[in-house]
Design a protein around this motif. Structure first.
Motif, mmCIF file in Angstrom:
data_model
loop_
_atom_site.group_PDB
_atom_site.id
_atom_site.type_symbol
_atom_site.label_atom_id
_atom_site.label_comp_id
_atom_site.label_asym_id
_atom_site.label_seq_id
_atom_site.Cartn_x
_atom_site.Cartn_y
_atom_site.Cartn_z
ATOM 1 N N TYR A 216 0.833 -1.189 0.000
ATOM 2 C CA TYR A 216 0.000 0.000 0.000
ATOM 3 C C TYR A 216 0.880 1.257 0.000
ATOM 4 C CZ TYR A 216 -3.326 3.465 1.802
ATOM 5 O OH TYR A 216 -4.092 4.575 1.978
ATOM 6 N N TYR A 217 1.878 1.231 0.854
ATOM 7 C CA TYR A 217 2.790 2.377 0.962
ATOM 8 C C TYR A 217 3.450 2.657 -0.374
ATOM 9 C CZ TYR A 217 7.030 4.940 2.217
ATOM 10 O OH TYR A 217 8.035 5.851 2.271
ATOM 11 N N LYS A 218 3.904 1.582 -1.000
ATOM 12 C CA LYS A 218 4.591 1.734 -2.276
ATOM 13 C C LYS A 218 3.637 2.330 -3.318
ATOM 14 C CE LYS A 218 6.943 -1.259 -5.627
ATOM 15 N NZ LYS A 218 5.814 -1.688 -6.464
ATOM 16 N N GLU A 219 2.450 1.756 -3.390
ATOM 17 C CA GLU A 219 1.477 2.202 -4.380
ATOM 18 C C GLU A 219 1.114 3.667 -4.162
ATOM 19 O OE1 GLU A 219 -0.311 0.640 -7.023
ATOM 20 O OE2 GLU A 219 1.461 -0.645 -6.861
ATOM 21 N N ILE A 220 0.842 3.989 -2.897
ATOM 22 C CA ILE A 220 0.363 5.337 -2.587
ATOM 23 C C ILE A 220 1.468 6.364 -2.893
ATOM 24 C CG2 ILE A 220 -0.194 6.880 -0.659
ATOM 25 C CD1 ILE A 220 -2.579 5.300 -1.415
ATOM 26 N N THR A 221 2.668 6.085 -2.435
ATOM 27 C CA THR A 221 3.708 7.085 -2.633
ATOM 28 C C THR A 221 4.016 7.245 -4.120
ATOM 29 O OG1 THR A 221 5.291 5.328 -2.138
ATOM 30 C CG2 THR A 221 4.799 6.886 -0.386
ATOM 31 N N GLU A 222 4.003 6.133 -4.837
ATOM 32 C CA GLU A 222 4.264 6.240 -6.276
ATOM 33 C C GLU A 222 3.168 7.037 -6.968
ATOM 34 O OE1 GLU A 222 6.910 2.244 -6.990
ATOM 35 O OE2 GLU A 222 4.966 2.436 -7.979
ATOM 36 N N ALA A 223 1.933 6.738 -6.567
ATOM 37 C CA ALA A 223 0.820 7.424 -7.222
ATOM 38 C C ALA A 223 0.840 8.914 -6.902
ATOM 39 C CB ALA A 223 -0.499 6.799 -6.778
ATOM 40 N N CYS A 224 1.209 9.247 -5.669
ATOM 41 C CA CYS A 224 1.158 10.646 -5.250
ATOM 42 C C CYS A 224 2.146 11.515 -6.014
ATOM 43 C CB CYS A 224 1.440 10.765 -3.759
ATOM 44 S SG CYS A 224 0.000 10.411 -2.764
ATOM 45 N N VAL A 225 3.291 10.967 -6.375
ATOM 46 C CA VAL A 225 4.276 11.787 -7.072
ATOM 47 C C VAL A 225 4.435 11.363 -8.528
ATOM 48 C CG1 VAL A 225 5.545 12.350 -4.984
ATOM 49 C CG2 VAL A 225 6.140 10.307 -6.261
ATOM 50 N N GLY A 226 3.622 10.421 -8.961
ATOM 51 C CA GLY A 226 3.723 9.936 -10.328
ATOM 52 C C GLY A 226 3.073 10.879 -11.315
ATOM 53 N N ALA A 227 3.042 10.442 -12.565
ATOM 54 C CA ALA A 227 2.546 11.318 -13.616
ATOM 55 C C ALA A 227 1.046 11.172 -13.831
ATOM 56 C CB ALA A 227 3.288 11.026 -14.916
ATOM 57 N N ASP A 228 0.470 10.078 -13.341
ATOM 58 C CA ASP A 228 -0.932 9.794 -13.638
ATOM 59 C C ASP A 228 -1.844 10.564 -12.689
ATOM 60 O OD1 ASP A 228 -3.425 8.811 -14.027
ATOM 61 O OD2 ASP A 228 -2.821 6.700 -14.117
ATOM 62 N N GLU A 229 -2.543 11.552 -13.236
ATOM 63 C CA GLU A 229 -3.363 12.419 -12.386
ATOM 64 C C GLU A 229 -4.523 11.659 -11.758
ATOM 65 O OE1 GLU A 229 -4.382 15.551 -10.233
ATOM 66 O OE2 GLU A 229 -2.531 15.309 -11.402
ATOM 67 N N GLY A 230 -5.107 10.731 -12.480
ATOM 68 C CA GLY A 230 -6.228 9.949 -11.963
ATOM 69 C C GLY A 230 -5.818 9.136 -10.758
ATOM 70 N N ARG A 231 -4.673 8.459 -10.898
ATOM 71 C CA ARG A 231 -4.196 7.644 -9.786
ATOM 72 C C ARG A 231 -3.873 8.509 -8.579
ATOM 73 N NH1 ARG A 231 0.561 3.986 -10.365
ATOM 74 N NH2 ARG A 231 -0.173 3.189 -8.379
ATOM 75 N N ARG A 232 -3.312 9.698 -8.849
ATOM 76 C CA ARG A 232 -2.969 10.577 -7.742
ATOM 77 C C ARG A 232 -4.229 10.974 -6.976
ATOM 78 N NH1 ARG A 232 1.086 13.049 -9.197
ATOM 79 N NH2 ARG A 232 0.110 14.077 -10.980
ATOM 80 N N ALA A 233 -5.269 11.286 -7.719
ATOM 81 C CA ALA A 233 -6.513 11.663 -7.051
ATOM 82 C C ALA A 233 -6.989 10.528 -6.147
ATOM 83 C CB ALA A 233 -7.575 12.003 -8.088
ATOM 84 N N SER A 238 -7.553 8.243 -0.784
ATOM 85 C CA SER A 238 -7.316 7.175 0.172
ATOM 86 C C SER A 238 -6.616 7.714 1.422
ATOM 87 C CB SER A 238 -6.474 6.087 -0.474
ATOM 88 O OG SER A 238 -6.027 5.171 0.481
ATOM 89 N N LEU A 239 -5.630 8.576 1.210
ATOM 90 C CA LEU A 239 -4.916 9.144 2.353
ATOM 91 C C LEU A 239 -5.841 9.981 3.231
ATOM 92 C CD1 LEU A 239 -1.468 10.379 0.998
ATOM 93 C CD2 LEU A 239 -1.914 8.484 2.516
ATOM 94 N N SER A 240 -6.797 10.626 2.603
ATOM 95 C CA SER A 240 -7.606 11.558 3.374
ATOM 96 C C SER A 240 -8.786 10.890 4.064
ATOM 97 C CB SER A 240 -8.111 12.696 2.491
ATOM 98 O OG SER A 240 -8.962 12.166 1.525
ATOM 99 N N CYS A 241 -9.107 9.639 3.719
ATOM 100 C CA CYS A 241 -10.237 9.047 4.441
ATOM 101 C C CYS A 241 -9.994 7.630 4.935
ATOM 102 C CB CYS A 241 -11.516 9.116 3.612
ATOM 103 S SG CYS A 241 -11.356 8.356 2.035
ATOM 104 N N ASP A 242 -8.896 7.017 4.596
ATOM 105 C CA ASP A 242 -8.678 5.654 5.055
ATOM 106 C C ASP A 242 -8.389 5.643 6.555
ATOM 107 O OD1 ASP A 242 -7.893 2.985 5.322
ATOM 108 O OD2 ASP A 242 -7.401 2.956 3.202
ATOM 109 N N PRO A 243 -9.145 4.866 7.316
ATOM 110 C CA PRO A 243 -8.923 4.888 8.755
ATOM 111 C C PRO A 243 -7.723 4.058 9.206
ATOM 112 C CG PRO A 243 -10.694 3.391 8.241
ATOM 113 C CD PRO A 243 -10.250 3.988 6.942
#
Lengths: 556, 651
Positions: A216-233, A238-243
């Motif tokens: 999860y950490y890997k996916e999230i961090t990659e998505a957050c700084v990656g080029a794909d805007e959809g994935r970043r969103a 996920s970061l803002s609501c995952d408990p």
């Protein structure tokens, strides 16, 4: 005998024999046309009615219990009237509130039910209210083989209250001997010792992430700084609501801190923006309490506010938006986590205000400091910005000379616009009504005319100016002076215009041990121990930056 | 006609007169030959009940009498102190009633304010209700005062303690206290050491004190019935399973739930505690039932055995858009159907499997079906009307409980409208309305063998019915307040009831007598479940405790604390090793029941010796919180997957 009272609630509820007041009875009698009810009669009635009401309510309780609620509703009272062969009170169907209004006047207080006259024509013409949604069944895994999965349907493994306790109260950790119920992991069985020795062995804190969490950490961090805007969103969502990300929080924060350090050197605006958006998402997450990680977040955020250079081409790139956004984040952090023990807002205020004292501060940093202060509210503006206006004015004025670079002139323009915007509402309240241009020129120098204009404008518009930040304003009472906190040191370094890095010692137990960024004379060469941070450095391009800035302006 | 009889008839006539039922009154007069009723006859029934409270005692002396008694209790030796302190509450209550009855309102109020708050916390609810009554006329027809008057308050006391008390009373000549103790208290004497505080507290708390020893003397056949031989019906007998588990303690009745347990190899061995199989008439199994049982047995082979190291998985069903409208939920035995009762009087049945709920074809269409084809049962069903959920409407008040039959052909429901309804899950219509209860019906449960069902109501009775009879077969009266929950024993010979009088009773279906009276809960009881072996009974209450009772002698054996709100659902895993409890505090707790059984097996118990009450700390396995969704129902599937049902309460 004291030990007989076990339940503390009982002690507070010793209300035996409470009755309706005689006055109430008289008012009720009046309302049905009996004017002169004698005290004795009222007393008799009050006793009787109180007794009956209590009986009805007590029976109503039974219906409440059988409906598996912990709140008495009007229908329960109806049911309880029915079993006494009394006509239920029709019309009280409200479940959510008690439909009584309070009124007082002439020394009397009373509650009444509001009966509005309804115009049937209106009722006919208005659209029918929405039908209530149909009851549906939805299933989720509360636990799988004894382990509670951290999905949004389940409560967070460590409730926010517990997180707050954890970071505020150090004793808490020592008390917590029972690991059974704290997280979704199975209980750790205590080893039974054959002999008892009085040696206290400190339990090693468990911080290994499960395979799923690592992924999860890997996916999230990659998505957050990656080029794909959809994935970043998606990742930010996920970061803002995952408990369940509480356990990964130390790593997330380190990621952000390291990322900012590296990319500020690289002047990689897009990545910085992405990282700030991650901070925003974490702040927004209702299940997280970030207090323990502020030592990593605050330097990162403040870097993004006051750093001398944040982008490759300062003359064209809109790094101002990033500064604005980060300043908003900082205000939010202050608002959420300021306590009397950490004096967060005081320290942040001091940090920014030192920048205003120094005439060597680059204009971009000056802009950041002003923005950072202005987000903290009107009082802060009044105390820290307004007195320095003249000083800032001089600096901005100097930039008007012909030999000054375009970048500098641009920065001066931004500062002027910003000051006009943030100072106008404050000046409006500080200065008496007739605004004389000469006074402004005298008091504020070069910036006088611009300020004058915006104050005039502010006076014309209706008074809507409210403090932008509702955070409690804590203003240091003594004049700010430079202290050598790590945050300050970093900022003073950036203020001096030298791109230097400082050695961070990770105090979070979870971070990998080697986190040292070497100080180098050449700002372009650095050694970084986390390979992740390096890998995304080149992941951005110019077009993305443009796109990002649009986004930021939305967010801001 | 005896004088007593005459008085009764006069009282009945009085009531008829009161409700203006003139015809019945004159008929009764004729039949009883009572034409010469004195006109001035104003014999009030309730008056006679309360007459014993007539007292000439000085109203101001009550206060000092009580203080003196309390001082005596306080100064007694520690070994007697706690047992003696048990008399304080009943004496206080009866003093108050006596004062109110004799019209000394001021003194009564004073007594209440002074000594009411210092009574045990579990009596506070009753004290509050009592304190409402401040006038003599409010006492007539009042449940609580009637209960106190017409029943003795029972206190278990050792011989030594009692003689100490008697000596004190004779010395002091405290006539007020003496009268009350003689009139309204019953001492259940026993030989031996006086009990300590913990022991006293464990069984205290019921409306009228503890259970008498003779209440629990009758033998209870708590064993399970011998299963019919399904092997003959099956073509392929599944091999006997889980031998090791039965070997652990062969003498303990720790077998799994009889219905599902294929004890094929050793099933000839019968339980010594089991009732004779013809003790209560049970219906013959139909082919359909047999097939269902065989299916259950097969399923049970795939069951996961639970224990501290292998905890179950829990699937939680959340009811959305239903804030405060759901009143009950019930899952069918095979976990394929769920019925939800709503406060708007409807019942909704969902299919929990992908198979849809199908309806029987209409009579005209059924005629055309060839009855000899193999798939006649399938052909009878109308696929066009199949749906994932069906709605039952018919009740006129909130539905408080539902119960499926084992074969899922019928559903029972009970409601605030005082009726019980039987619904067909094939035609999806109401089949029967059972009227009999006088007040809202709180709970209804089918017998595990079908045919019989038990209902419990606000009218303080529980009734046993058969589906083919509109009248109840048995009426169990004896509880002193609402019966909130009822449950059939796995062998269908007994019924357990839990009540707002804070007692649990076990009733014999054959005789209609109550055979066990169990006290110890401190608040109304809202959930009951029998262990799979039939020996233990677990009860959940709004005192936030799950109590486990041994039916052999009616002892409280364990008190599982930990919840912070009313426990509305209890469920044993299918292998009987784990007890799950769900409460309104949004927590699910799993308790290690096999460990409790093991610990208990070492103990030598008999009717007079109370075993130590075990606390829950050692047995709690895990707690699982939900997100603002209190538990309404818990259910273990045949494979030991746990289902929970609740509604989401957004704040």
């Amino acid at each position: 005998m004291e030990d007989k009272i076990k339940n503390p609630e009982i002690q507070n509820s010793q209300h035996f024999g409470t009755n309706l007041s005689l006055e109430s009875i008289k008012i009720i009698a009046e309302s049905i046309g009996i004017g002169n009810l004698s005290d004795a009669a009222a007393k008799e009635l009050s006793d009787d009615i109180s007794f009956k009401l209590k009986q009805i309510i007590q029976d109503g309780q039974k219906f409440m219990h059988h409906a598996k609620r912990s709140r008495l509703s009007a229908s329960d009272v109806d049911s309880s009237l029915k079993i006494r062969n009394l006509e239920p009170q029709y019309g009280f169907i409200s479940k959510e509130f008690i439909p009584f209004r309070f009124a007082s006047g002439g020394g009397r207080e009373l509650y009444f039910t509001e009966e509005k006259e309804i115009d049937l024509n209106d009722l006919m013409t208005t659209t029918a209210p929405k039908a209530p949604l149909e009851v549906t069944l939805r299933s989720h895994w509360l636990c799988v083989d004894g382990i509670q999965p951290t999905i949004p349907e389940n409560p967070p493994p460590l409730a926010k209250d517990a997180q707050i306790q954890d970071s505020v109260n150090p004793v808490k950790k020592l008390e917590k001997t029972d690991l059974k119920d704290t997280s979704g992991k199975p209980a750790i069985k205590a080893h039974k010792l054959k002999t008892f020795e009085t040696v206290h062995i400190k339990q090693l804190a468990q911080h290994e992430l499960s395979v799923e969490q690592q992924y999860y950490y890997k996916e999230i961090t990659e998505a957050c700084v990656g080029a794909d805007e959809g994935r970043r969103a998606e990742a930010l969502q996920s970061l803002s609501c995952d408990p369940g990300i509480h356990e990964m929080l130390p790593r997330m924060c380190t990621f952000i801190a390291e990322g900012v350090k590296v990319n500020v050197v690289q002047n990689n605006l897009a990545i910085l923006i992405y990282l700030m958006r991650m901070v925003r998402a974490l702040l927004d997450n209702p299940a997280l309490y970030l207090e323990k990680y502020l030592h990593e977040l605050i330097p990162s955020v403040s870097t993004c506010i006051v750093s001398k250079q944040l982008c490759q081409r300062p003359e064209v790139d809109n790094h101002w938006a990033l500064r604005d956004f980060a300043a908003k984040l900082m205000a939010q952090i202050c608002k959420n986590f300021n306590t009397s023990t950490n004096n967060l807002q005081t320290r942040v205020t001091r940090l920014f205000s030192t920048a205003l004292q120094n005439d060597k501060v680059p204009l971009s940093s000056l802009y950041g400091a002003i923005e950072g202060l202005s987000e903290l509210g009107h009082e802060v503006i009044k105390v820290f910005i307004i007195p320095r206006l003249k000083f800032i004015s001089e600096r901005v004025c100097n930039m008007q000379a012909a030999d000054i670079s375009n970048t500098e002139r641009n920065a001066a323009g931004h500062i002027r616009a910003l000051l006009a915007k943030v100072c106008a509402p404050v000046l409006k309240t500080m200065r008496p009504a007739p605004d004389v241009l000469e006074d402004y020129k005298r008091d504020f120098g070069f910036l006088g005319p611009a300020l004058h204009q915006s104050v005039m404008k502010a006076r014309q518009t209706p008074n809507t100016a409210q403090p932008t930040s509702s955070a409690s304003i804590s203003v240091p009472s003594v004049t700010p002076r430079i202290t050598t906190t790590p945050i300050q040191r970093q900022i003073s370094q950036t203020q001096q215009g030298q791109q230097k890095f400082y050695v961070t010692k990770a105090s979070s137990p979870s971070t990998t041990p080697a986190n040292i960024v070497k100080i180098q004379q050449n700002p372009k060469i650095f050694i970084q121990s986390t390979p992740k941070a390096v890998s995304f450095v080149n992941a951005s391009n110019q077009s993305l930056q443009e796109h990002e800035l649009d986004d930021l302006s939305h967010l801001a | 006609m005896s004088a007593n009889n005459k008085n009764d008839i006069l009282a009945v006539l009085q009531i008829l007169k009161k409700y203006n039922l003139k015809d019945t009154e004159s008929l009764l007069k004729q039949e009883a030959n009572l034409t010469d009723i004195p006109e001035n006859f104003t014999h009030d029934a309730s008056d006679s009940v309360l007459q014993a409270y007539q007292s000439e005692g000085d109203p101001d002396s009550y206060d000092s009498c009580y203080t003196e008694l309390r001082k005596f209790v306080d100064s007694a030796l520690d070994i007697y102190k706690y047992e003696l302190s048990m008399i304080l509450y009943p004496v206080f209550v009866h003093m108050y009633i006596e004062l109110v009855y004799n019209g000394h309102e001021e003194q009564a109020k004073e007594l209440m304010e002074k000594f009411g708050p210092e009574q045990e916390y579990y009596y506070q609810e009753d004290i509050k209700r009592l304190s409402m009554i401040t006038k003599r006329d409010q006492m007539s027809g009042n449940d609580l005062t009637d209960t106190f008057k017409s029943n003795e308050f029972i206190i278990r006391i050792s011989r030594d303690t009692l003689s100490l008390l008697k000596r004190h009373l004779q010395e002091k000549k405290a006539s007020v206290v003496m009268n009350i103790i003689n009139e309204h208290l019953y001492f259940d004497l026993y030989e031996g050491m006086a009990r300590n505080k913990k022991q006293c507290d464990a069984t205290a708390g019921a409306l009228l004190g503890e259970a008498r020893r003779q209440d629990n003397k009758v033998k209870v056949y708590y064993g399970l019935l011998k299963e019919p031989d399904y092997q003959q019906m099956t073509t392929q007998a599944p091999p006997p399973e889980e031998e090791d588990e039965n070997d652990v303690d062969a003498d303990k009745p720790k077998k799994k739930k009889q219905k599902k347990d294929p004890l094929f190899g050793k099933k000839t061995k019968s339980d010594p505690n089991a009732p004779p199989s013809d003790r209560v008439f049970l219906p013959q199994l139909r082919d359909n039932d047999k097939n269902e049982k065989i299916k259950a047995l097969r399923e049970a082979q795939k069951r996961v055995n639970l224990g501290p190291d292998s905890l179950p998985s829990v699937c939680y069903y959340t009811l959305l858009n239903s804030l405060y409208t759901v009143t009950c939920a019930e899952i069918a035995e095979d976990s394929s159907l769920i019925a939800i009762g709503f406060s708007d009087a409807t019942i909704k049945v969902w299919a929990m499997t992908p198979a849809k709920l199908r309806e029987l074809k209409s009579a005209e269409h059924l005629k055309d079906i060839d009855r000899d084809v193999d798939d006649v049962l399938v052909r009878m069903m109308d696929d066009r009307k199949a749906d994932t959920s069906k709605l039952f409407t018919g009740h006129t008040g909130p539905v408080y409980s539902c119960s499926f039959t084992f074969d899922r052909s019928l559903l029972l429901s009970c409601s605030e409208d005082c009726t019980i309804r039987l619904w067909s899950l094939q035609t999806w219509t109401c089949l029967v309305v059972y009227k009999g209860h006088l007040n809202p019906v709180w709970d209804v449960k089918f017998s595990p063998h079908g045919y019989y069902f038990v209902s419990s109501s606000h009218d303080k009775t529980a009734r046993v019915w058969a589906t083919d009879n509109p009248q109840p077969l048995r009426i169990f009266a004896g509880h002193l307040s609402d019966i909130d929950v009822c449950m059939f024993h796995p062998n269908s010979n007994y019924v357990a009831t839990g009540s707002s009088d804070r007692t649990v009773r076990l009733w014999d279906v054959l005789s209609g007598n109550h055979v066990r009276l169990m006290t110890g809960h401190k608040a109304p009881i809202y959930s009951l479940v029998f262990s799979n072996c039939g020996r233990y009974l677990a009860s959940g209450s709004s005192d936030k405790v799950v109590n486990v009772w041994d039916l052999a002698h009616g002892h409280l054996v364990a008190s599982l604390e930990g919840h912070t709100s009313t426990i509305h659902s209890l469920c044993f895993s299918r292998d009987g090793t784990v007890l799950a409890s769900g409460a309104l505090d949004c927590n699910l707790k799993l308790w290690d029941f096999s460990k409790l059984c093991e610990d208990l097996s070492g103990e030598n118990v008999n009717v007079s010796h109370n075993p130590n009450v075990r606390s829950g700390d050692n047995y709690l396995l895990r707690t699982f919180p939900t997100k603002q969704s209190p538990f309404i129902t818990l259910h273990f599937t045949r494979r030991n997957l746990l289902y929970g049902v609740g509604m989401f309460e957004s704040s």
